[in-house]
Write a protein that holds these residues in place. Structure first.
Motif, PDB file in Angstrom:
ATOM      1  N   UNK A 152      10.105 -10.863  67.551  1.00 30.57           N
ATOM      2  CA  UNK A 152       9.195  -9.796  67.096  1.00 30.57           C
ATOM      3  C   UNK A 152       8.442  -8.648  68.508  1.00 30.57           C
ATOM      4  N   UNK A 153       8.257  -9.925  69.244  1.00 24.31           N
ATOM      5  CA  UNK A 153       6.766  -9.650  70.210  1.00 24.31           C
ATOM      6  C   UNK A 153       7.724  -9.709  71.541  1.00 24.31           C
ATOM      7  N   UNK A 154       9.506  -9.931  71.743  1.00 25.17           N
ATOM      8  CA  UNK A 154      10.141  -9.211  72.353  1.00 25.17           C
ATOM      9  C   UNK A 154      10.219  -7.981  72.377  1.00 25.17           C
ATOM     10  N   UNK A 155      10.686  -7.363  70.936  1.00 27.33           N
ATOM     11  CA  UNK A 155      10.939  -6.572  70.801  1.00 27.33           C
ATOM     12  C   UNK A 155       9.723  -4.919  70.767  1.00 27.33           C
ATOM     13  N   UNK A 156       8.382  -6.188  70.449  1.00 28.89           N
ATOM     14  CA  UNK A 156       7.056  -5.325  71.135  1.00 28.89           C
ATOM     15  C   UNK A 156       6.641  -4.887  72.751  1.00 28.89           C
ATOM     16  N   UNK A 157       6.942  -5.153  72.859  1.00 27.15           N
ATOM     17  CA  UNK A 157       6.999  -5.191  74.720  1.00 27.15           C
ATOM     18  C   UNK A 157       8.370  -4.340  75.076  1.00 27.15           C
ATOM     19  N   UNK A 158       9.550  -3.759  74.607  1.00 30.84           N
ATOM     20  CA  UNK A 158      10.492  -3.260  75.065  1.00 30.84           C
ATOM     21  C   UNK A 158      10.413  -1.545  74.896  1.00 30.84           C
ATOM     22  N   UNK A 159       9.465  -1.787  73.267  1.00 32.26           N
ATOM     23  CA  UNK A 159       9.378  -0.669  73.079  1.00 32.26           C
ATOM     24  C   UNK A 159       7.859  -0.496  74.219  1.00 32.26           C
TER      25      UNK A 159
END
Length: 214
Positions: free
Chosen positions: A115-122
């Motif tokens: 989820x952290x990776x997804x947040x950074x992508x967004x």
């Protein structure tokens, strides 16, 4: 269908063109970054309809040239309703799924490793003025064979139509590490490398991938 722009000039066919763009050229589901929630094409149409209705002839003029009016409409819509595509290697476990990102499970998904990776992508998507973002981990309902099949067939087109493709190379600190980067060994990343018109690479800790200074 005709819409009236803010300067009073009618934009012939803008809503028909917008409908075609959303339902034919955009992914089935996307992350609406301001709320970090999944939206389908119908909701994308609803969210951006007011902004599209406000498009003027002056906006079209910015994209004029040797293209047809239909092509100009597509380009102005692509600029108005931008989406970013994500390219990355999946973690062994902990990537948020379509079901995880549903309203009932969204809070629990925040504890997942991916989820952290997804947040950074967004966050990076927003830096490129994209309120919509797509990740293969959570934007495909893999319980639907029809949706999964469409995604497989249309993925190259979606990467080509994106405002930007953001690639996360988790094992690299600089361009010098690319020769050993596992991202380049994935079969799926070939189309993710070739299709986008614009691409940005980020390495470990989400730092922009650059050549290592000497």
């Amino acid at each position: 269908m005709m819409s009236t722009s803010t300067n009073g000039t009618a934009i012939e066919g803008i809503m028909d063109a917008f409908s075609s763009y959303v339902f034919s050229s955009m992914p089935t589901h996307l992350i609406y970054v301001p709320d970090m929630r999944l939206v389908d094409r119908n909701e994308v149409f609803k969210i951006y309809k007011p902004a599209v209705a406000a498009i003027t002839e002056d906006d079209l003029e910015k994209f004029s040239g040797s293209r047809s009016r239909e092509e100009n409409l597509y380009e102005v819509l692509k600029d108005k309703v931008k989406f970013a595509m994500f390219s990355h290697r999946w973690l062994d476990t902990g990537e948020p799924t379509f079901q995880n990102m549903s309203e009932s499970q969204k809070d629990a998904s925040k504890s997942l490793a991916g989820y952290h990776k997804l947040i950074k992508f967004c966050e990076k998507a927003r830096e490129y003025d994209c309120e919509l973002a797509w990740s293969d981990t959570c934007c495909i309902n893999k319980d639907s064979s029809a949706e999964l099949d469409e995604a497989i067939q249309a993925m190259f087109k979606w990467y080509r139509g994106a405002a930007i493709c953001i690639a996360y190379l988790a094992c690299s600190s600089s361009v010098s590490d690319f020769a050993q980067e596992p991202w380049f060994t994935r079969g799926w990343t070939l189309q993710e490398l070739l299709a986008p018109e614009k691409m940005k690479f980020y390495g470990r800790n989400w730092r922009s991938a650059k050549r290592r200074s000497r």
